[in-house]
Design a protein around this motif. Structure first.
Motif, PDB file in Angstrom:
ATOM      1  N   ARG B 157       0.829  -1.202   0.000  1.00  0.00           N
ATOM      2  CA  ARG B 157       0.000   0.000   0.000  1.00  0.00           C
ATOM      3  C   ARG B 157       0.854   1.239   0.000  1.00  0.00           C
ATOM      4  O   ARG B 157       1.818   1.330   0.759  1.00  0.00           O
ATOM      5  CB  ARG B 157      -0.818   0.062   1.298  1.00  0.00           C
ATOM      6  N   GLN B 197       0.313  -5.176  -7.871  1.00  0.00           N
ATOM      7  CA  GLN B 197      -0.286  -5.637  -6.611  1.00  0.00           C
ATOM      8  C   GLN B 197      -0.379  -4.532  -5.560  1.00  0.00           C
ATOM      9  O   GLN B 197      -0.925  -4.733  -4.487  1.00  0.00           O
ATOM     10  CB  GLN B 197       0.490  -6.836  -6.048  1.00  0.00           C
ATOM     11  N   ASP B 199      -1.755  -1.230  -3.818  1.00  0.00           N
ATOM     12  CA  ASP B 199      -2.932  -0.362  -3.760  1.00  0.00           C
ATOM     13  C   ASP B 199      -2.470   1.054  -3.440  1.00  0.00           C
ATOM     14  O   ASP B 199      -1.697   1.256  -2.496  1.00  0.00           O
ATOM     15  CB  ASP B 199      -3.903  -0.828  -2.660  1.00  0.00           C
ATOM     16  N   PHE B 201      -3.477   4.924  -2.381  1.00  0.00           N
ATOM     17  CA  PHE B 201      -4.493   5.781  -1.768  1.00  0.00           C
ATOM     18  C   PHE B 201      -4.017   7.229  -1.864  1.00  0.00           C
ATOM     19  O   PHE B 201      -2.881   7.517  -1.522  1.00  0.00           O
ATOM     20  CB  PHE B 201      -4.679   5.432  -0.293  1.00  0.00           C
ATOM     21  N   TYR B 203      -4.714  10.860  -0.348  1.00  0.00           N
ATOM     22  CA  TYR B 203      -5.406  11.616   0.710  1.00  0.00           C
ATOM     23  C   TYR B 203      -5.492  13.072   0.288  1.00  0.00           C
ATOM     24  O   TYR B 203      -4.465  13.719   0.069  1.00  0.00           O
ATOM     25  CB  TYR B 203      -4.656  11.460   2.037  1.00  0.00           C
ATOM     26  N   LYS B 228      -7.505   4.817  -4.943  1.00  0.00           N
ATOM     27  CA  LYS B 228      -8.554   5.165  -3.977  1.00  0.00           C
ATOM     28  C   LYS B 228      -8.339   6.606  -3.522  1.00  0.00           C
ATOM     29  O   LYS B 228      -7.229   6.974  -3.144  1.00  0.00           O
ATOM     30  CB  LYS B 228      -8.483   4.255  -2.748  1.00  0.00           C
ATOM     31  N   PHE B 229      -9.395   7.393  -3.546  1.00  0.00           N
ATOM     32  CA  PHE B 229      -9.305   8.775  -3.105  1.00  0.00           C
ATOM     33  C   PHE B 229      -9.983   8.906  -1.746  1.00  0.00           C
ATOM     34  O   PHE B 229     -11.160   8.593  -1.610  1.00  0.00           O
ATOM     35  CB  PHE B 229      -9.930   9.707  -4.142  1.00  0.00           C
ATOM     36  N   VAL B 230      -9.224   9.313  -0.750  1.00  0.00           N
ATOM     37  CA  VAL B 230      -9.738   9.405   0.611  1.00  0.00           C
ATOM     38  C   VAL B 230      -9.704  10.857   1.050  1.00  0.00           C
ATOM     39  O   VAL B 230      -8.654  11.513   0.986  1.00  0.00           O
ATOM     40  CB  VAL B 230      -8.892   8.558   1.594  1.00  0.00           C
ATOM     41  N   ASP B 251     -11.088  11.153   8.478  1.00  0.00           N
ATOM     42  CA  ASP B 251     -11.785  10.970   7.216  1.00  0.00           C
ATOM     43  C   ASP B 251     -13.071  11.784   7.313  1.00  0.00           C
ATOM     44  O   ASP B 251     -13.997  11.421   8.039  1.00  0.00           O
ATOM     45  CB  ASP B 251     -12.086   9.484   6.988  1.00  0.00           C
ATOM     46  N   ARG B 256     -14.924  10.211  10.942  1.00  0.00           N
ATOM     47  CA  ARG B 256     -14.274   9.370  11.958  1.00  0.00           C
ATOM     48  C   ARG B 256     -12.758   9.559  11.875  1.00  0.00           C
ATOM     49  O   ARG B 256     -12.215   9.769  10.790  1.00  0.00           O
ATOM     50  CB  ARG B 256     -14.573   7.893  11.683  1.00  0.00           C
ATOM     51  N   PRO B 257     -12.086   9.454  13.018  1.00  0.00           N
ATOM     52  CA  PRO B 257     -10.619   9.449  12.954  1.00  0.00           C
ATOM     53  C   PRO B 257     -10.150   8.168  12.275  1.00  0.00           C
ATOM     54  O   PRO B 257     -10.828   7.139  12.343  1.00  0.00           O
ATOM     55  CB  PRO B 257     -10.198   9.449  14.431  1.00  0.00           C
ATOM     56  N   ILE B 258      -8.990   8.232  11.630  1.00  0.00           N
ATOM     57  CA  ILE B 258      -8.443   7.034  10.990  1.00  0.00           C
ATOM     58  C   ILE B 258      -7.000   6.828  11.428  1.00  0.00           C
ATOM     59  O   ILE B 258      -6.266   7.793  11.659  1.00  0.00           O
ATOM     60  CB  ILE B 258      -8.496   7.111   9.443  1.00  0.00           C
ATOM     61  N   VAL B 259      -6.618   5.587  11.573  1.00  0.00           N
ATOM     62  CA  VAL B 259      -5.220   5.217  11.821  1.00  0.00           C
ATOM     63  C   VAL B 259      -4.979   4.008  10.929  1.00  0.00           C
ATOM     64  O   VAL B 259      -5.356   2.888  11.254  1.00  0.00           O
ATOM     65  CB  VAL B 259      -4.970   4.853  13.299  1.00  0.00           C
ATOM     66  N   ILE B 260      -4.402   4.235   9.752  1.00  0.00           N
ATOM     67  CA  ILE B 260      -4.354   3.203   8.722  1.00  0.00           C
ATOM     68  C   ILE B 260      -2.908   2.796   8.421  1.00  0.00           C
ATOM     69  O   ILE B 260      -2.061   3.666   8.217  1.00  0.00           O
ATOM     70  CB  ILE B 260      -5.018   3.715   7.420  1.00  0.00           C
ATOM     71  N   PRO B 261      -2.640   1.500   8.413  1.00  0.00           N
ATOM     72  CA  PRO B 261      -1.276   1.058   8.078  1.00  0.00           C
ATOM     73  C   PRO B 261      -0.960   1.211   6.591  1.00  0.00           C
ATOM     74  O   PRO B 261      -1.804   0.940   5.740  1.00  0.00           O
ATOM     75  CB  PRO B 261      -1.264  -0.419   8.489  1.00  0.00           C
TER      76      PRO B 261
END
Lengths: 249, 349
Positions: B157, B197, B199, B201, B203, B228-230, B251, B256-261
């Motif tokens: 990612r 392979q 992904d 994103f 932001y 992906k557009f966040v 987000d 909501r707060p996000i904590v994404i690896p």
């Protein structure tokens, strides 16, 4: 209650164990109340791809969140919790848990197609709503309702005998839904039928209830029907196992 | 009356201006502070340019060759202008290599400086090896391999953070750098091409792929390459115990707060005024606008003009600019310089 702010927190984020001992200390009951974090901690990137394999949702990844669908939505006008724009976003990022919170209203789409008509990116939101409803059903998130139980009994009889026997459908439906076999309205209905229908017909019905007649040569026809339904389901599953990178438009 | 135009900077804008002036028959002195011609696309090792998709070394190579082949262009590399005296029509420039140039007008094509991500420490650049800039990813694409700098693994990612060093009052950068959205969507596609392979994103606060870049870059990246557009402006990048990066923010579409690896985080760095602009302003006697870019004259009838007569400015010296528009402005300034010199000649005659 120790945490009086509880009313501000979604109930599914509050966890309390009735019996819990930590380091030898009994903290059963509200002493061990924990609040799960509110933040989102991951995306399930396969989820969007999975939903895309359902007919109608092929374009879900095109969404840029303008909100035209929600704004034009017939159901949204009645219930502002019905938000296709939001569910499309959750689908694309794979925020499945949040999607499941709305499982009881997603299927209420009335397919008026105003969203699909207005969508500037040709996402076809109506198709996405349908796809989500199908996914929910397939994954067992949609509870059996009286109407779905009735449908199953009805189609089951068609598969079996090529026809339905009204009284058998009713009796089995009552059984499966834990209803009394002789509700007053049913007795009344039967009484009136006995009064107005010819005796021969009633005997016919009674006999059919016992002997379960089949449509002539249903054996072969039923086999073809079952085969067709199986093929259709398999075709859908074949689409669903599409490889991750085979989706260039 | 001098029949020479001094062009400062040999990037897309300067090379275009030099070629334009040379083609009109006047002499050009081209001064470049770096050892190579081609400007930022070459010096920063860009891969394929937006929107042509042509490799930077090929596209810029042609521009460089056109100027090098012109008999009336004199090139000074690794050289700066240290002093400029005189007025429109009669300037004398002193160069750092000791030579002097008599010229009728000056075209400033001095470009920009990439925002230094170290100035946004909360986004992890400088702390974590796998936090990189768009410039570094350009170099990875040019080298044909997308890999995490920390251990060489192919990232599962990648998060691209937009508006790093742009639209940020905290660090005094109140401008939109104009091209980062398009460059980022283009990089997302290039990453996916090299590493299917992965992904990607993005932001964002807004997506500003203006004009014809909308469907060619933004839509294509989303629809064909599954970027992906966040909608979240990331607040902080940290590292999780397993060594992956964590992007934290809100987000705003799910509220909501996000904590994404993530495996790699890319800063879409903006365009700062050239770090030499204070010196450029002093040497050439031109003004800077409030952000620090070269100040533009009234544009309608004094096209490419600065605050000083006879000195013109083009490209990213004036503010964030695309390569294509910088090239067009180079030609426009060449036209201005030549036309103004002709007017002076006629006046004298």
């Amino acid at each position: 209650m120790a945490i009086h702010e509880k009313s501000l927190i979604d109930s599914d984020r509050i966890k309390t164990s009735d019996n819990l001992v930590l380091d030898g200390v009994d903290v059963s009951g509200h002493w061990n109340t924990m609040i799960l974090p509110r933040y989102l901690s991951n995306y399930d990137t396969d989820f969007g791809r999975k939903i895309q394999t359902f007919t109608g949702a092929e374009n879900v990844h095109r969404c840029w969140q303008c909100g035209s669908c929600t704004n034009s939505c017939t159901v949204y006008a009645q219930n502002t919790d019905f938000n296709p724009r939001y569910w499309i976003y959750l689908t694309n990022l794979g925020l499945k848990d949040d999607l499941l919170k709305d499982k009881d209203i997603i299927w209420t789409c009335v397919s008026c197609n105003k969203c699909t008509n207005i969508c500037p990116k040709d996402v076809r939101p109506e198709g996405v709503m349908k796809a989500l409803a199908h996914w929910l059903e397939e994954e067992g998130h949609t509870p059996h309702t009286k109407s779905s139980i009735f449908d199953e009994e009805f189609t089951g009889q068609v598969y079996e005998t090529g026809r339905i026997e009204d009284s058998r459908v009713m009796i089995n439906f009552f059984r499966k839904t834990n209803q009394p076999l002789t509700p007053p309205w049913f007795i009344e209905l039967t009484k009136r039928m006995m009064k107005h229908l010819p005796v021969g017909f009633l005997m016919h019905m009674g006999l059919h209830l016992v002997f379960k007649p089949r449509t002539k040569s249903w054996g072969r026809t039923g086999q073809v029907l079952r085969e067709y339904v199986r093929e259709q389901k398999e075709a859908a599953h074949k689409a669903r196992t599409m490889p991750k990178e085979a989706v260039h438009v | 009356m001098q029949k020479t135009v001094l062009v400062v900077g040999a990037g897309p804008a300067g090379l275009s201006a030099a070629a334009g002036v040379a083609a009109s028959g006047l002499n050009v002195v081209l001064v470049e502070k770096a050892a190579r011609l081609g400007g930022t696309p070459i010096l920063s090792g860009y891969a394929k340019l937006v929107p042509s998709g042509e490799w930077a070394k090929d596209a810029m190579g042609r521009m460089v060759k056109r100027v090098e082949d012109a008999s009336n262009v004199k090139i000074h590399k690794e050289t700066k202008v240290t002093k400029l005296s005189g007025e429109a029509g009669h300037f004398t420039a002193t160069l750092s290599n000791g030579s002097t140039v008599e010229c009728g007008s000056v075209i400033l094509a001095t470009g920009f400086t990439h925002f230094d991500s170290i100035n946004k420490p909360e986004w992890g650049f400088g702390s974590y090896e796998d936090v990189v800039t768009t410039t570094q990813v350009e170099q990875m694409v040019a080298a044909g391999k997308i890999a995490c700098p920390s251990d060489g693994r192919v990232p599962e990612r990648v998060a691209i953070l937009l508006c790093v060093g742009s639209r940020d009052r905290q660090i005094g950068r109140e401008w939109c750098s104009k091209i980062c959205c398009t460059v980022s969507t283009n990089l997302a596609m290039e990453i996916k091409e090299l590493s299917p392979q992965t992904d990607v994103f993005i932001y964002y606060m807004d997506i500003r792929t203006f004009g014809l870049y909308e469907d060619r870059f933004y839509w294509k990246s989303q629809e064909e390459f599954k970027t992906k557009f966040v909608k979240a402006r990331i607040a902080e990048v940290t590292r999780s115990p397993d060594g992956r990066l964590l992007v934290k923010g809100e987000d705003t579409l799910v509220k909501r707060p996000i904590v994404i690896p993530m495996d790699m985080v890319v800063h879409a760095v903006g365009m700062d005024p050239n770090e030499d602009n204070p010196e450029i302003a002093r040497v050439f006697g031109v003004g800077l606008e409030k952000h620090g870019f070269v100040d533009r004259a009234e544009h309608y009838t004094n096209t490419c003009g600065t605050t000083r007569r006879g000195i013109y400015a083009v490209g990213a010296a004036l503010g964030p600019e695309t390569i294509d528009d910088s090239i067009s402005q180079g030609q426009a300034a060449a036209m201005r310089a030549v036309a103004d010199l002709n007017a002076l000649v006629q006046k004298t005659a």
